[in-house]
Write a protein that holds these residues in place. Structure first.
Motif, PDB file in Angstrom:
ATOM      1  N   ASN A   1     -27.864  10.883  -7.523  1.00 28.37           N
ATOM      2  CA  ASN A   1     -28.229   9.983  -6.424  1.00 28.37           C
ATOM      3  C   ASN A   1     -27.286  10.138  -5.230  1.00 28.37           C
ATOM      4  N   GLN A   2     -25.988  10.325  -5.538  1.00 21.78           N
ATOM      5  CA  GLN A   2     -25.009  10.511  -4.459  1.00 21.78           C
ATOM      6  C   GLN A   2     -25.290  11.798  -3.693  1.00 21.78           C
ATOM      7  N   ASN A   3     -25.599  12.883  -4.442  1.00 21.68           N
ATOM      8  CA  ASN A   3     -25.904  14.156  -3.788  1.00 21.68           C
ATOM      9  C   ASN A   3     -27.159  14.036  -2.933  1.00 21.68           C
ATOM     10  N   ALA A   4     -28.177  13.358  -3.486  1.00 19.93           N
ATOM     11  CA  ALA A   4     -29.413  13.162  -2.731  1.00 19.93           C
ATOM     12  C   ALA A   4     -29.150  12.333  -1.482  1.00 19.93           C
ATOM     13  N   SER A   5     -28.272  11.325  -1.646  1.00 24.89           N
ATOM     14  CA  SER A   5     -27.935  10.472  -0.507  1.00 24.89           C
ATOM     15  C   SER A   5     -27.217  11.257   0.587  1.00 24.89           C
ATOM     16  N   LYS A   6     -26.307  12.155   0.179  1.00 26.47           N
ATOM     17  CA  LYS A   6     -25.576  12.965   1.151  1.00 26.47           C
ATOM     18  C   LYS A   6     -26.521  13.912   1.890  1.00 26.47           C
ATOM     19  N   LEU A   7     -27.457  14.513   1.142  1.00 28.59           N
ATOM     20  CA  LEU A   7     -28.420  15.413   1.771  1.00 28.59           C
ATOM     21  C   LEU A   7     -29.319  14.645   2.745  1.00 28.59           C
ATOM     22  N   GLY A   8     -29.715  13.444   2.335  1.00 29.60           N
ATOM     23  CA  GLY A   8     -30.533  12.621   3.213  1.00 29.60           C
ATOM     24  C   GLY A   8     -29.794  12.223   4.476  1.00 29.60           C
ATOM     25  N   LEU A   9     -28.503  11.943   4.325  1.00 23.92           N
ATOM     26  CA  LEU A   9     -27.675  11.591   5.467  1.00 23.92           C
ATOM     27  C   LEU A   9     -27.550  12.766   6.431  1.00 23.92           C
ATOM     28  N   LEU A  10     -27.311  13.962   5.872  1.00 25.77           N
ATOM     29  CA  LEU A  10     -27.224  15.164   6.707  1.00 25.77           C
ATOM     30  C   LEU A  10     -28.546  15.410   7.417  1.00 25.77           C
TER      31      LEU A  10
END
Length: 312
Positions: free
Chosen positions: A16-25
């Motif tokens: 979820n954290q990785n997905a969140s970071k990608l979404g933020l980028l």
């Protein structure tokens, strides 16, 4: 406690954290802004006379899409967010930097890496395109960064953005595929791209309606701030139509009559929508761009095919 549950929870949390970071980028790069730049590159490639269906899957075109989309356009969008963070705290407080999701340090690192990748990608296509990328990044600084901040200077901001969105990628597309750097190949594209840049200056003005209040508070002299929403909408409409009409006139001069007529016909639905835009610019701005822009960019491609016919 079940270790498998714990590991699963940790794994899920990490995912979820990785997905969140990608979404933020993804939000930081503003993908919706890539489309017009990619389209301009495509139009330039078509206008070169040497681009065909087999090239769509070629490395040069795919690298060009990567360059004009997530790399160069993404870099400029991140720069704009970085320098406009105070303004965005008023107009768009949910943006990654003013919202606190991305620190200034991480934003600086991302921008530096993306800028370097953009220049390298441009150079791999053609050394001159690498130089164009540098010019585009400089333009992004001139537009957003103090003390120059062309965004504050009425016409200058919209013009420099329109040039970066249209002329630079269009000419990059020509250079990427043109068999030679002759005036007969480059000049028609430069003229048509310049005229559509005039039209795009009008569409950039429409984008300013959503941020009138923040621009006024920060003394940013956009057309809607200086002239009011309705007069600015009228000025934008005139620029949009004038640029396309002049492009059609130039195609008539090239004896590309049918292409010129097609460009003129594509202006009609835009003209019809402009009545509602001028009447209620603050509520019609998004709808106008969502519909009318399709006809404008179609005219760009028609013009590119006209130039291709002149220099087959």
């Amino acid at each position: 406690m079940d270790l498998r549950d714990g590991k699963g929870a940790v794994g899920k949390q990490t995912g979820n954290q990785n997905a969140s970071k990608l979404g933020l980028l993804w939000r930081f790069l503003k993908p919706v802004t890539w489309i017009p730049v990619i389209w301009s590159f495509l139009c330039g490639a078509v206008a070169s006379g040497a681009f065909g269906w087999p090239d769509v899957l070629g490395w040069k075109f795919l690298l060009g899409l990567l360059l004009t989309g997530p790399l160069a356009s993404g870099t400029c969008q991140m720069l704009n967010d970085y320098f406009d963070r105070d303004l965005d705290s008023i107009n768009e407080p949910g943006r990654p930097i003013p919202g606190g999701a991305i620190s200034l340090r991480n934003a600086t690192l991302l921008i530096s890496v993306w800028a370097l990748l953009s220049v390298v990608a441009g150079y791999l296509i053609h050394p001159l395109i690498g130089l164009y990328v540098v010019v585009g990044i400089i333009n992004a600084h001139l537009y957003s960064a103090n003390p120059i901040k062309l965004k504050k200077r009425l016409w200058a901001g919209n013009i420099i953005v329109a040039v970066s969105y249209l002329v630079i990628p269009w000419m990059a597309g020509v250079i990427a595929y043109a068999p030679e750097m002759s005036g007969s190949i480059l000049w028609p594209s430069l003229v048509v791209a310049g005229l559509f840049t005039l039209a795009s200056t009008g569409t950039m003005t429409i984008n300013d309606f959503k941020s009138i209040e923040g621009d006024r508070q920060n003394n940013i002299r956009t057309l809607p701030v200086v002239f009011g929403a309705r007069k600015a909408a009228l000025i934008a409409a005139v620029l949009i139509d004038l640029g396309q009409l002049l492009a059609a006139a130039y195609l008539f001069m090239l004896d590309e009559t049918w292409h010129a007529l097609a460009v003129m016909l594509l202006i009609i639905p835009q003209f019809a929508l402009q009545f509602s835009l001028v009447h209620s610019p603050k509520t019609m701005d998004v709808r106008y761009n969502a519909i009318a822009q399709n006809f404008l960019v179609a005219g760009m491609l028609v013009s590119a095919f006209a130039i291709r016919a002149v220099n087959p």
